[in-house]
Design a protein around this motif. Sequence first.
Motif, PDB file in Angstrom:
ATOM      1  N   SER A 194       0.812  -1.223   0.000  1.00  0.00           N
ATOM      2  CA  SER A 194       0.000   0.000   0.000  1.00  0.00           C
ATOM      3  C   SER A 194       0.844   1.271   0.000  1.00  0.00           C
ATOM      4  CB  SER A 194      -0.925   0.018   1.225  1.00  0.00           C
ATOM      5  OG  SER A 194      -0.165   0.033   2.427  1.00  0.00           O
ATOM      6  N   VAL A 219     -12.348   1.719  -4.213  1.00  0.00           N
ATOM      7  CA  VAL A 219     -11.918   1.399  -2.852  1.00  0.00           C
ATOM      8  C   VAL A 219     -11.407  -0.031  -2.803  1.00  0.00           C
ATOM      9  CG1 VAL A 219     -12.663   1.138  -0.448  1.00  0.00           C
ATOM     10  CG2 VAL A 219     -13.639   2.967  -1.855  1.00  0.00           C
ATOM     11  N   TRP A 220     -10.324  -0.266  -2.083  1.00  0.00           N
ATOM     12  CA  TRP A 220      -9.879  -1.627  -1.832  1.00  0.00           C
ATOM     13  C   TRP A 220      -9.692  -1.811  -0.333  1.00  0.00           C
ATOM     14  CZ3 TRP A 220      -5.273  -2.380   0.694  1.00  0.00           C
ATOM     15  CH2 TRP A 220      -4.319  -1.345   0.626  1.00  0.00           C
ATOM     16  N   THR A 221      -9.914  -3.017   0.127  1.00  0.00           N
ATOM     17  CA  THR A 221      -9.759  -3.320   1.547  1.00  0.00           C
ATOM     18  C   THR A 221      -8.978  -4.608   1.708  1.00  0.00           C
ATOM     19  OG1 THR A 221     -11.798  -4.610   1.694  1.00  0.00           O
ATOM     20  CG2 THR A 221     -11.977  -2.237   2.094  1.00  0.00           C
ATOM     21  N   ASP A 244      -8.260  -7.713   4.783  1.00  0.00           N
ATOM     22  CA  ASP A 244      -8.570  -8.262   6.094  1.00  0.00           C
ATOM     23  C   ASP A 244      -7.482  -9.261   6.431  1.00  0.00           C
ATOM     24  OD1 ASP A 244      -9.699  -9.072   8.446  1.00  0.00           O
ATOM     25  OD2 ASP A 244     -11.271 -10.296   7.519  1.00  0.00           O
TER      26      ASP A 244
END
Length: 264
Positions: free
Chosen positions: A119, A239-241, A243
């Motif tokens: 990121s 948007v990227w996420t 977990d």
Amino acid sequence: MIPQPSTVALTAALAGFATASPLYSSHPPFPILKPFSVSQVANHNFRPHGPTQLAKTLAKYGAQLPDSLAQTISRFDAARLAARNSGSVNATPESLDIQYLTPVKIGNPPQTLNLDLDSGSSDLWVFSTETPPDMVKGQALYNPKKSNTSEKVDGSTWQITYGDESSSSGIVYHDTVRIGGVAVKGQAVEVARNVSKGFTRDSNNDGLLGLAFSSLNTVRPKRELTWFENAAKTLDAPVWTADLKYHKGRFIPRPKITWFITNM
């Protein structure tokens, strides 16, 4: 529909102002006010849908939606959800969870490399058949000659140095890059011709895929967009996420990075 002029003209005039105004002195030098304009820019990503726009207007002013309009909006939303494709991919942790490696398919037929999704950077670079043999220690190699969708970007080079002083550099190809169910055609794939010793020692890591803003991309003379910025054009939202949970990668379910793509 309200007319949309190409230019909104804003002109300030002195008429009607009192001479006592601190902004407009009656003593020289007198202020000179000039007109200026703001150009209108079209939003090419906007897809008009009459019922949706009407529903938003009614909601804005607190008006109740007629049943027929509410049903139309419901059917439209259902169609959008039905058209959405989704894909997920496992992110496998390295020792002590210092990084998570994700299988990325490059080219046609696809070649799978395990990349570190980062990121904090904006270069997608890989070990390849262009990387000197003495800098390779078990990494999977991308071979652009075995992909019928690869295209060399003549004159383009790249060079990146990370915060831990590790580095890599090389040349650039365009090729199809797929993560999970999302594919980007013509993506810049930066082929390493030089890597630092730290990358060579990490035999599990076949390269990096940067997810930061493209303003950080190091390709020259023309900067390239990141994979995600190219993919975002077809996503419901840019948007990227991730977990990623401590030690969870060793058990089922593994941590996942999920992308959603729509055909609308």
